[in-house]
Design a protein around this motif. Structure first.
Motif, PDB file in Angstrom:
ATOM      1  N   ARG A  76       0.820  -1.217   0.000  1.00  0.00           N
ATOM      2  CA  ARG A  76       0.000   0.000   0.000  1.00  0.00           C
ATOM      3  C   ARG A  76       0.853   1.265   0.000  1.00  0.00           C
ATOM      4  N   ILE A  77       2.030   1.173   0.601  1.00  0.00           N
ATOM      5  CA  ILE A  77       2.929   2.333   0.612  1.00  0.00           C
ATOM      6  C   ILE A  77       4.339   1.893   0.239  1.00  0.00           C
ATOM      7  N   ASN A  78       5.087   2.830  -0.264  1.00  0.00           N
ATOM      8  CA  ASN A  78       6.449   2.551  -0.709  1.00  0.00           C
ATOM      9  C   ASN A  78       7.365   3.673  -0.202  1.00  0.00           C
ATOM     10  N   PRO A  79       7.506   3.761   1.137  1.00  0.00           N
ATOM     11  CA  PRO A  79       8.224   4.906   1.712  1.00  0.00           C
ATOM     12  C   PRO A  79       9.706   4.928   1.343  1.00  0.00           C
ATOM     13  N   GLY A  80      10.246   3.791   0.917  1.00  0.00           N
ATOM     14  CA  GLY A  80      11.652   3.741   0.515  1.00  0.00           C
ATOM     15  C   GLY A  80      11.942   4.576  -0.722  1.00  0.00           C
ATOM     16  N   ARG A  81      10.896   5.066  -1.345  1.00  0.00           N
ATOM     17  CA  ARG A  81      11.042   5.933  -2.520  1.00  0.00           C
ATOM     18  C   ARG A  81      11.844   7.193  -2.220  1.00  0.00           C
ATOM     19  N   VAL A  82      11.984   7.539  -0.931  1.00  0.00           N
ATOM     20  CA  VAL A  82      12.778   8.729  -0.582  1.00  0.00           C
ATOM     21  C   VAL A  82      14.278   8.522  -0.824  1.00  0.00           C
ATOM     22  N   PHE A  83      14.694   7.253  -0.940  1.00  0.00           N
ATOM     23  CA  PHE A  83      16.114   7.003  -1.205  1.00  0.00           C
ATOM     24  C   PHE A  83      16.369   7.120  -2.704  1.00  0.00           C
ATOM     25  N   ASP A  84      17.211   8.067  -3.064  1.00  0.00           N
ATOM     26  CA  ASP A  84      17.528   8.216  -4.488  1.00  0.00           C
ATOM     27  C   ASP A  84      19.040   8.174  -4.711  1.00  0.00           C
ATOM     28  N   PHE A  85      19.750   7.647  -3.730  1.00  0.00           N
ATOM     29  CA  PHE A  85      21.196   7.472  -3.864  1.00  0.00           C
ATOM     30  C   PHE A  85      21.545   6.247  -3.035  1.00  0.00           C
ATOM     31  N   THR A  86      22.204   5.287  -3.654  1.00  0.00           N
ATOM     32  CA  THR A  86      22.556   4.060  -2.932  1.00  0.00           C
ATOM     33  C   THR A  86      24.035   3.777  -3.125  1.00  0.00           C
ATOM     34  N   THR A  87      24.688   3.452  -2.027  1.00  0.00           N
ATOM     35  CA  THR A  87      26.095   3.053  -2.131  1.00  0.00           C
ATOM     36  C   THR A  87      26.390   2.042  -1.024  1.00  0.00           C
ATOM     37  N   ASP A  88      27.666   1.710  -0.843  1.00  0.00           N
ATOM     38  CA  ASP A  88      28.007   0.745   0.204  1.00  0.00           C
ATOM     39  C   ASP A  88      28.778   1.454   1.318  1.00  0.00           C
ATOM     40  N   LEU A  89      29.105   0.718   2.342  1.00  0.00           N
ATOM     41  CA  LEU A  89      29.741   1.317   3.515  1.00  0.00           C
ATOM     42  C   LEU A  89      31.082   1.960   3.171  1.00  0.00           C
ATOM     43  N   ASP A  90      31.810   1.353   2.245  1.00  0.00           N
ATOM     44  CA  ASP A  90      33.108   1.918   1.860  1.00  0.00           C
ATOM     45  C   ASP A  90      32.962   3.328   1.284  1.00  0.00           C
ATOM     46  N   HIS A  91      31.794   3.606   0.731  1.00  0.00           N
ATOM     47  CA  HIS A  91      31.574   4.917   0.103  1.00  0.00           C
ATOM     48  C   HIS A  91      30.621   5.796   0.911  1.00  0.00           C
ATOM     49  N   VAL A  92      30.610   5.586   2.222  1.00  0.00           N
ATOM     50  CA  VAL A  92      29.686   6.347   3.073  1.00  0.00           C
ATOM     51  C   VAL A  92      29.927   7.860   2.956  1.00  0.00           C
ATOM     52  N   ALA A  93      31.163   8.245   2.728  1.00  0.00           N
ATOM     53  CA  ALA A  93      31.434   9.689   2.587  1.00  0.00           C
ATOM     54  C   ALA A  93      30.683  10.264   1.389  1.00  0.00           C
ATOM     55  N   ASP A  94      30.565   9.462   0.331  1.00  0.00           N
ATOM     56  CA  ASP A  94      29.801   9.904  -0.840  1.00  0.00           C
ATOM     57  C   ASP A  94      28.314  10.062  -0.479  1.00  0.00           C
ATOM     58  N   ALA A  95      27.848   9.160   0.371  1.00  0.00           N
ATOM     59  CA  ALA A  95      26.435   9.210   0.777  1.00  0.00           C
ATOM     60  C   ALA A  95      26.131  10.531   1.481  1.00  0.00           C
ATOM     61  N   TYR A  96      27.054  10.955   2.355  1.00  0.00           N
ATOM     62  CA  TYR A  96      26.887  12.241   3.029  1.00  0.00           C
ATOM     63  C   TYR A  96      27.005  13.402   2.047  1.00  0.00           C
ATOM     64  N   ALA A  97      28.021  13.331   1.186  1.00  0.00           N
ATOM     65  CA  ALA A  97      28.261  14.442   0.266  1.00  0.00           C
ATOM     66  C   ALA A  97      27.072  14.650  -0.671  1.00  0.00           C
ATOM     67  N   ALA A  98      26.488  13.549  -1.132  1.00  0.00           N
ATOM     68  CA  ALA A  98      25.354  13.660  -2.056  1.00  0.00           C
ATOM     69  C   ALA A  98      24.191  14.409  -1.404  1.00  0.00           C
ATOM     70  N   MET A  99      23.971  14.128  -0.116  1.00  0.00           N
ATOM     71  CA  MET A  99      22.893  14.834   0.588  1.00  0.00           C
ATOM     72  C   MET A  99      23.297  16.266   0.908  1.00  0.00           C
TER      73      MET A  99
END
Lengths: 347, 347
Positions: free
Chosen positions: A310-333
Motif C-alpha cells: 500500500r505504501i512505498n516509503p523507501g522511494r525517498v532514497f535516491d542514492f545508494t552506495t556501500d559502507l566503503d563509500h559512506v562519505a559519498d552518501a553524506y556528500a550527495a545529501m
C-alpha cells in the motif's frame, strides 16, 4: 568490524570499531543489512549540532546474530527493523506509546551504543526495541528493503507529524519541508485521509516524489510569499494542519501563518530556534504538537502497509552506495544531489 | 443608560453612556440582567493590560429589546446568553467552530461596542452571536441565572482548556490556576471523563469549589515544588493533560514540568509571557493548544447541562452586588476576597 566514523565537521571515514558484544541479558547483536543517512546526521556533518567522534547513524535493518539470556520474543536469525531509539518497553512513556521518551532508552549512534552505519550493532532491550519482519532478507526486493529501512526513522517521523497534528479524513494539509521527512509526511497525511496535501518545494526531483506520495498541490514560494500563496490556494481559509519538517524560525513562522483558526501544527523538525512566539498561535487558537517520533510505536502498522504494497516509503532514497563509500552518501545529501542516501551493508 | 466606566488604573466608576441603538440590520439591543467581572478585567484594572477609557465588561445575559431588520432567529423579548465575543457565523473560522476568531467579529466592552457591565448592549450579528435560553428571566432561580452568566465566558474558557488538551475518559488532569477559569476547567475535565483531577490551589475557599467541581487531589505547592508534588502523587508518570489557566511564565513552566511524555497542555490563560521555550515540550513530545475560547460554540451544549441540573458553573460567583457598587465588585476580586463577582443589573 567496519563502520562509518564521524571525525568532525565534514569528515566521515570508514574505520574499525570493536565488534559489539552482548553486554546485558536483554541485548541483541544485529548484523546490519541496510543503513542510511538522516537529515539530522547532516547537521552534525555541517557542524550545526554536536556529535561525538566515533560511530554514527541511527537507522538500520538487519539480522540478529546473538541474543542475551533474557531475550524471548526475537531470536538469532530473525530479520528485524530497529527504530532509531531503543526503549525498555515497560516505563510509563513506553506504555503510553511514546517509546522515544523511554526513561531508560537512548538513541543509536551518538554515544555508548554503536550506530547503524556499520556492520554490526548492539541493540539494548531487544524484545522491546526490535520489530521482526516476517521472512528473511532474501525474500524481499531491494525496493521493499529500502522501505523497511525508511521505517527505522524517516517514515515514522513524517507519520508522527501527521498523527500529532490530528490529520483526519477530508483535511487540507500543508507540508513545510521537502526533505525525506517532509515527503514522508505528505504520504502520511494521505494515509490518514487528507483530501488535499500542499507540498512546499521548489526542487523538481522532490516535487516528483511528493506527487507520487499524494501531494495535490505544489507551492514553490518561501517565507511570507509561501504564506500568501497557501492562503490564496485555500481561498484565505488556511490549512487544517501544517506539518513542520524543517525546524527553523522561518519554517515554524510559515506554519503559523498558514494554519486556519483552531488548526494544528505537527512539528517534527528538530527545533534550531531557541524560542518561539507562542502568542501568535494562542490568538489563532492554533495548537502545536510533535517531537521525537516514537518510531517503535508506528513500525508494526506501517510495516503491514509496506508488506501489503500500500505504501512505498523507501522511494525517498535516491542514492545508494556501500559502507566503503559512506562519505559519498553524506556528500550527495550535503550538496542536495540526493534526497536521502541508502547504504547496502554486507560483511 | 447607566454603565460601569473604566477610567484608568484602579478606577471603575458608574456613569452615563448613550443608549445603544440598532446600527446595522443584523444588530440586536439587549437589556442586561446579569453581568460580571472577568479575571482579564482585573488586568486592565491593575494596569497590566491596556483598556480604553469607557465602557467595560464582556460577559452578560439579558432580554432582547430591539432587533434590526435582518434578524430572524432571535426576537424582542427573548432571554439570551451573549458569548464574550460576537461573530458573523458565516466566515471560515465560524464554520470551523472557532467563532472567537471570526474575521468580522470582536469583543464586547473594549472599543466600539459597549460592554456587559451596563444596562444595555448592542449585540452585532445577533442571529449568530446570541444564544436563546428557553424561558424568561422569571422562570429561573438566582443560581441558574448565575450559571447562565458563567456560560458567557468563564465556563466556556475552562471547557476550552479541557477540549483543547483532548481530555478524555480515564485521564489524569492537573489544573494550574485556581481562579474562576481554573475552577471551571476542573469541572470541564470531569465532564469530559477525567478520572483524576489535581487542582493546584492554596486558597481554602477555592479548594472547596474545586472539590465541589470534582477535583480529586489538591496540591498547595507552587513552581518547582508543585512540579515535584504532582510528579510524586502520579508516581512520577506525570499527567495526561495540564490545563494552563493563568498565563504567566511560572504557570506555563509548571505545566511543562508535570505533563507526561506525549501529553497535552490546554492553554487558556492569556499569555503574559513574551516567548516560550518550545524545545522543552518538543523533547517530551508534549503539545500545547488553546487560545481565546469559542464560547459561542460551547454555550448550547453547556446550557443543556445547566438546564438539566448536571452542572452548576455559577458556583464560581461568591460575591454579588449591583451596578451602583461595581467598584466593590472589582475591589473584592482585586483583594482576592472574591473568586468572581456577579452584577445584578436592573433598569
Amino acid at each position: 568490524m567496519k563502520a562509518a566514523i564521524f571525525k568532525g565537521r565534514n569528515t566521515i571515514e570508514v574505520g574499525e570499531r570493536p565488534d559489539p558484544q552482548i553486554q546485558e541479558p536483554t541485548d541483541a547483536v544485529v548484523r546490519v543489512v541496510r543503513g542510511c543517512v538522516c537529515g539530522s546526521d547532516l547537521w552534525y556533518y555541517r557542524g550545526i549540532n554536536q556529535h561525538k567522534v566515533g560511530s554514527i547513524g541511527h537507522e538500520y535493518i538487519g539480522v540478529i546474530e546473538a541474543v542475551g539470556a533474557d531475550v524471548t520474543t526475537v531470536a538469532v536469525g530473525d530479520f528485524v527493523i530497529a527504530p532509531f531509539t531503543y526503549n525498555d518497553g515497560t516505563c510509563p512513556a513506553c506504555r503510553d506509546g511514546f517509546q522515544s521518551n523511554c526513561v531508560h532508552g537512548g538513541a543509536f549512534g551518538n554515544g555508548d551504543v554503536d550506530g547503524g552505519q556499520g556492520e554490526t550493532v548492539r541493540a539494548p532491550f531487544a524484545d522491546a526495541t526490535l520489530v521482526k519482519v516476517p521472512g528473511t532478507e532474501g525474500d524481499f526486493t531491494d525496493e521493499q528493503l529500502a522501505s523497511f529501512t525508511a521505517l527505522s526513522d524517516v517514515m515514522c517521523t513524517g507519520y508522527h507529524a501527521a498523527v500529532s497534528a490530528g490529520v483526519k479524513e477530508g483535511d487540507t494539509v500543508a507540508v513545510v519541508g521537502d526533505g525525506a521527512v517532509g515527503l514522508s509526511a505528505v504520504l502520511a497525511a494521505r494515509m490518514l485521509g487528507a483530501s488535499r496535501v500542499i507540498a512546499l518545494s521548489r526542487n523538481p526531483a522532490r516535487q516528483v516524489v511528493a506527487k507520487e506520495f499524494g501531494a495535490t498541490d505544489i507551492v514553490e514560494a518561501r517565507g511570507d510569499d509561501a504564506v500568501q500563496e497557501v492562503l490564496r490556494v485555500t481561498d484565505d481559509a488556511g490549512v487544517d494542519a501544517a506539518l513542520e519538517c524543517v525546524g527553523t524560525d522561518q519554517s515554524i513562522q510559515t506554519c503559523a501563518g498558514i494554519v486556519r483558526a483552531g488548526g494544528m501544527i505537527g512539528a517534527v523538525g528538530v527545533p534550531l530556534y531557541e524560542e518561539f512566539e507562542y502568542q501568535t498561535l494562542f490568538w489563532k487558537n492554533v495548537g502545536i504538537k510533535g517531537g521525537v517520533a516514537p518510531a517503535r510505536q508506528y513500525i508494526p502498522e506501517l510495516l503491514e502497509d509496506v508488506l501489503a504494497g500500500r505504501i512505498n516509503p523507501g522511494r525517498v532514497f535516491d542514492f545508494t552506495t556501500d559502507l566503503d563509500h559512506v562519505a559519498d552518501a553524506y556528500a550527495a545529501m550535503d550538496e542536495r544531489r540526493a534526497i536521502k542516501s541508502l547504504l547496502t551493508i554486507t560483511r
